[in-house]
Design a protein around this motif. Structure first.
Motif, short mmCIF file in Angstrom:
data_model
loop_
_atom_site.label_atom_id
_atom_site.label_comp_id
_atom_site.label_asym_id
_atom_site.label_seq_id
_atom_site.Cartn_x
_atom_site.Cartn_y
_atom_site.Cartn_z
N LEU A 1 0.97 -1.10 -0.12
CA LEU A 1 -0.03 -0.03 0.16
C LEU A 1 0.82 1.19 -0.01
CD1 LEU A 1 -2.79 1.35 0.23
CD2 LEU A 1 -2.56 0.93 2.70
N ILE B 1 -2.62 0.27 -4.26
CA ILE B 1 -2.29 -1.12 -3.88
C ILE B 1 -1.48 -1.41 -5.21
CG2 ILE B 1 -2.89 -3.55 -3.51
CD1 ILE B 1 -5.59 -2.21 -2.72
N ALA C 1 -6.64 2.17 -3.38
CA ALA C 1 -6.82 1.51 -2.22
C ALA C 1 -8.09 1.27 -1.75
CB ALA C 1 -5.84 2.23 -1.41
N ILE D 1 -8.76 4.77 4.19
CA ILE D 1 -8.35 3.40 3.64
C ILE D 1 -8.94 2.57 4.91
CG2 ILE D 1 -6.55 1.83 3.13
CD1 ILE D 1 -4.79 4.31 2.28
N ILE E 1 -8.17 -3.54 3.52
CA ILE E 1 -7.10 -3.34 2.94
C ILE E 1 -5.93 -2.83 3.56
CG2 ILE E 1 -6.07 -1.49 1.07
CD1 ILE E 1 -8.48 -2.99 -0.20
#
Length: 186
Positions: free
Chosen positions: A19, A28, A132, A146, A150
Motif C-alpha cells: 500500500l 495497492i 486502495a 483506507i 485493505i
C-alpha cells in the motif's frame, strides 16, 4: 525515504503487495510482471481479473520495454501534460498475463513522484497501481480513509506521505497504434 524504498523493494521482490502513495491516490501495488502477486491484488479488491489495472513505470525508456509500439501522440502527451495522465496502449508485452486487458492493451503512467520513480527504477519493472479500496467502494482521498480490510490485506504499508490528501485519480486516455485518441476519464 531510502529506508522505505529498501523495505518496499524487499516485499516486491518476494511477490508481496504494498500500500503506497502515488502521484494521485494511495495505491495497492506489486511487481507488474508477477502474475501471482497481481492475483493477490484482484482477490484483495474483490475485483474480476478481466478488468485491467494501471501500471507505473519510471520513464519512457522503461515504457518501451512493456509496450510494443508507442505512438508519437502518446510521447507528445507525456511531454506536455501538467497533470497525472495514464495512457492505454495497444500490444502490451513482458507483463503478467492477468494484468493485460482482453484486447491486449495496458494502462501505464509515468508518475511525477520520487518514491514511485525510485521503486520502479530499482526494481527495474513496472508497479501495479490500483486505488486502495474494495471494488465498488469510493476511492479514499487520504490514508485515514483506507479500510481496515485493505490495510490488513497488504504485505507492507509504506510509511511516507500518510498526511497527503489526494484530489482525484489520473486522467485516462486510450491511444491506438494508429494514433486514434479517446478520452476515457478526464
Amino acid at each position: 525515504m531510502q529506508n522505505e524504498i529498501n523495505k518496499t523493494l524487499q516485499i516486491l521482490k518476494n511477490g508481496g503487495i504494498i500500500l503506497y502513495p502515488t502521484d494521485t491516490v494511495w495505491g495497492i501495488g506489486c511487481d507488474a510482471t508477477n502474475s501471482e502477486a497481481v492475483k493477490k491484488i484482484y482477490n484483495l479488491k474483490n475485483r474480476i481479473d478481466s478488468k485491467a489495472l494501471i501500471c507505473l513505470v519510471a520513464d519512457d525508456r522503461m515504457l518501451k520495454q512493456f509496450v510494443k509500439t508507442i505512438p508519437q501522440s502518446a510521447l507528445n502527451i507525456i511531454e506536455i501534460t501538467d497533470k497525472p495522465t495514464t495512457i492505454i496502449y495497444d500490444d502490451a508485452k513482458n507483463l503478467a498475463h492477468n494484468l493485460i486487458a482482453d484486447d491486449g492493451s495496458i494502462a501505464i503512467r509515468i508518475p511525477d513522484d520520487d518514491f514511485c520513480y525510485w521503486i520502479s527504477r530499482k526494481l527495474n519493472k513496472p508497479l501495479v497501481s490500483t486505488s486502495a479500496n474494495i471494488s465498488g467502494a469510493p476511492t479514499p482521498k487520504s490514508f485515514k480513509e483506507i479500510s481496515d480490510e485493505i490495510l490488513k490485506g497488504v504485505d507492507y504499508v509504506v510509511n511516507l506521505q500518510q498526511e497527503k490528501i489526494c484530489n482525484k485519480p489520473s486522467s485516462i486516455i486510450k491511444i491506438s497504434n494508429s494514433n486514434v485518441v479517446k478520452i476515457i476519464r478526464e
